[in-house]
Design a protein around this motif. Structure first.
Motif, short mmCIF file in Angstrom:
data_model
loop_
_atom_site.label_atom_id
_atom_site.label_comp_id
_atom_site.label_asym_id
_atom_site.label_seq_id
_atom_site.Cartn_x
_atom_site.Cartn_y
_atom_site.Cartn_z
N ASP A 73 -17.18 -12.89 -21.31
CA ASP A 73 -16.08 -13.27 -20.42
C ASP A 73 -16.46 -14.54 -19.67
O ASP A 73 -17.15 -14.50 -18.65
CB ASP A 73 -15.79 -12.13 -19.44
N ALA A 130 -19.97 -20.88 -27.71
CA ALA A 130 -19.70 -20.90 -29.15
C ALA A 130 -20.47 -22.02 -29.83
O ALA A 130 -21.03 -21.85 -30.93
CB ALA A 130 -18.20 -21.08 -29.40
N THR A 166 -18.03 -12.02 -27.59
CA THR A 166 -16.99 -12.67 -26.78
C THR A 166 -17.25 -12.45 -25.30
O THR A 166 -16.53 -11.71 -24.63
CB THR A 166 -15.60 -12.12 -27.14
N TRP A 216 -15.09 -6.54 -33.52
CA TRP A 216 -15.87 -7.61 -34.15
C TRP A 216 -17.37 -7.41 -33.91
O TRP A 216 -18.18 -7.58 -34.83
CB TRP A 216 -15.43 -8.97 -33.62
N SER A 255 -12.48 -7.50 -29.57
CA SER A 255 -13.85 -7.96 -29.29
C SER A 255 -14.88 -6.90 -29.64
O SER A 255 -15.91 -7.18 -30.27
CB SER A 255 -13.98 -8.34 -27.81
N PHE A 262 -11.53 -15.15 -29.52
CA PHE A 262 -12.29 -15.68 -28.39
C PHE A 262 -11.41 -16.53 -27.47
O PHE A 262 -11.74 -16.75 -26.31
CB PHE A 262 -13.48 -16.48 -28.91
N LYS A 276 -16.73 -20.83 -22.77
CA LYS A 276 -16.58 -20.31 -24.14
C LYS A 276 -16.94 -21.37 -25.17
O LYS A 276 -17.60 -21.08 -26.18
CB LYS A 276 -15.14 -19.84 -24.35
N TYR A 315 -12.54 -17.78 -33.40
CA TYR A 315 -12.56 -18.61 -32.20
C TYR A 315 -11.17 -18.76 -31.58
O TYR A 315 -11.02 -18.71 -30.36
CB TYR A 315 -13.14 -19.99 -32.53
#
Length: 493
Positions: A104, A114, A102, A184, A181, A42, A110, A38
């Motif tokens: 945009d 999350a 992730t 992951w 990104s 992110f 965000k 995070y």
């Protein structure tokens, strides 16, 4: 039904263990990398990221008891708990992937994304892991078989932990090729596919053997009353809460410890001495080619953190695996689960605290402390869930009622609450000391990172030691409970 008729085959034990391997592909990712993901990938501030983890725990407070109630009242040809493992396998994988994407978005977007995806992941974890853990409590009433099941279960869990902690960052680098990104997303998708396969195998290879007493009446109120008045359950709840608060805090803290505190030049030199630095050319040996395929060969300083931290984790998990296999059942059969847990957890707290006094360039000592800590902690890993099966037996023995799912639901809630608290505490502490992601840290920020990786988790580990002093189920009482419950079941009482 006598315990002698409840022997469990090695194949079934392995099949059951694969479910925990599946869960740990997800759990270890959340415990070790969620906060780091995070903040550093992110782009969410540490305090906000920590609060996301904490919020999910409060929401989940309503989910765990619900799962326990539902699974205890599930009646299918497959049993009470096994079906939930099958039903939740695919949703579990989907939410796992979503939690590590992730998109945009704005900073607020965000945080919202999350929060939603992590909460969904934790909720489906409850619907999967509470029945899975309960299944381990009804496969047999034989306490030695139960410890054996737990030991094999955590061998597989340790292998999954080894994979997650050891290969995640190198695979992210390998798949991402500079795009974190993307790296992951591909890595998590790969783990999610494996997780689904393992859960399905667990469903088809296990069997439930213990059922509630024939005359037991269904009552949520009575289930709640039974566990709230059960001293062993309250002890295990406190132990689990502080244990997983500590593991989450330490796991998250060590990510920052290695990335921002440990001297990169010293770590590069250390990795070079053990043959993990390429020297600018492609690896030629078979072993080096295999290591390179998993991203475990360093070509330049930008890879030092990923490879160094992965090696640190892999060494710890190999030691843990050896400790689980060689020590856990052997020691618990001699001294009893409680006594082994107390001594080993106290030693774990001691070795954890010593990370604070190691200098940033003393890489060898950092690895030695990790080996000592992992060896001390290893015997406790299977004991937690074996002891929870004992608690379910204790409650049935005392109250003439069995609610295995409800008993385990409370402990899974404590586990996940600890996971949330640990991440939130780590995020809050490093943020309060001035942490800013992806920059050179101030002296105050480094101090905060060091504290979350040493002194503070050592203190919370020791709270678990104190809780265990109040756990009343000794080896002798455990054997007495097993004998009396076997007699009752034989007489259908």
């Amino acid at each position: 039904m006598k315990s002698t008729s409840q022997k469990v085959s090695f194949g079934e034990k392995v099949g059951y263990s694969l479910g925990d391997g599946s869960a740990n592909l997800v759990f270890q990712m959340m415990m070790m990398f969620q906060l780091f993901f995070y903040t550093d990938v992110f782009g969410i501030k540490a305090t906000a990221a920590g609060m996301i983890l904490l919020f999910a725990r409060f929401f989940d407070a309503f989910v765990d008891p619900l799962v326990g109630i539902l699974s205890d009242r599930t009646n299918t040809k497959w049993g009470k708990y096994r079906p939930w493992i099958l039903w939740t396998a695919l949703p579990f994988a989907v939410f796992f992937v979503l939690a590590f994407l992730t998109p945009d978005l704005s900073e607020r977007g965000k945080i919202i994304y999350a929060g939603i995806t992590y909460t969904l992941l934790m909720s489906i974890y409850s619907f999967n892991n509470t029945p899975y853990s309960s299944l381990g409590g009804v496969m047999t009433s034989d306490i030695k078989e139960r410890t054996s099941i737990s030991s094999i279960r955590f061998v597989t869990a340790t292998i999954a932990t080894f994979i997650v902690q050891g290969l995640t960052l190198p695979l992210v680098n390998k798949f991402g090729q500079g795009d974190a990104s993307k790296g992951w997303a591909i890595t998590i998708t790969l783990f999610a596919i494996v997780a689904v396969v393992l859960m399905i195998i667990t469903f088809f290879t296990t069997k439930e053997r213990i059922t509630p007493p024939a005359n037991q009446k269904t009552s949520v109120k009575q289930d709640l009353k039974d566990i709230v008045s059960c001293r062993p359950w309250k002890t295990m709840f406190i132990l689990t809460l502080f244990l997983f608060t500590t593991l989450a805090m330490w796991g998250s803290g060590m990510s920052y410890y290695f990335n921002y505190f440990v001297d990169k030049d010293a770590l590069f030199y250390f990795l070079g001495n053990i043959g993990l630095v390429s020297g600018g050319s492609e690896p030629t040996g078979v072993i080096h080619k295999i290591l390179d395929a998993f991203g475990l060969i360093v070509y330049d300083n930008s890879q030092v953190f990923a490879v160094g931290f992965s090696l640190f984790n892999m060494v710890g998990q190999l030691v843990t695996l050896a400790g689980v296999i060689l020590l856990s059942q052997f020691l618990s059969n001699i001294f009893g689960k409680r006594n082994v847990f107390i001594i080993c957890l106290a030693l774990t707290a001691l070795f954890t605290s010593l990370f604070f006094v190691v200098s940033a360039n003393n890489i060898s000592t950092i690895f030695i402390l990790n080996i000592l800590k992992s060896l001390a902690y290893a015997p406790t890993i299977p004991l937690l869930w074996a002891m929870m099966g004992d608690v379910a037996d204790f409650s049935e023995w005392k109250n003439h009622r069995r609610a295995t799912g409800f008993v385990f639901a409370g402990i899974v809630f404590a586990l996940k609450a600890g996971l949330g608290f640990g991440g939130a505490i780590c995020g809050g502490i490093i943020d309060s000391f001035g942490f800013v992601a992806n920059t050179v840290q101030s002296a105050d920020s480094i101090l905060g990172i060091r504290l979350t990786a040493s002194i503070i988790p050592a203190i919370t580990f020791f709270v678990g030691v104190i809780a265990l002093l109040f756990y009343p189920i000794s080896k002798k009482l455990n054997e007495q409970i097993q004998g009396e419950l076997d007699a009752r079941r034989e007489n259908n009482q």
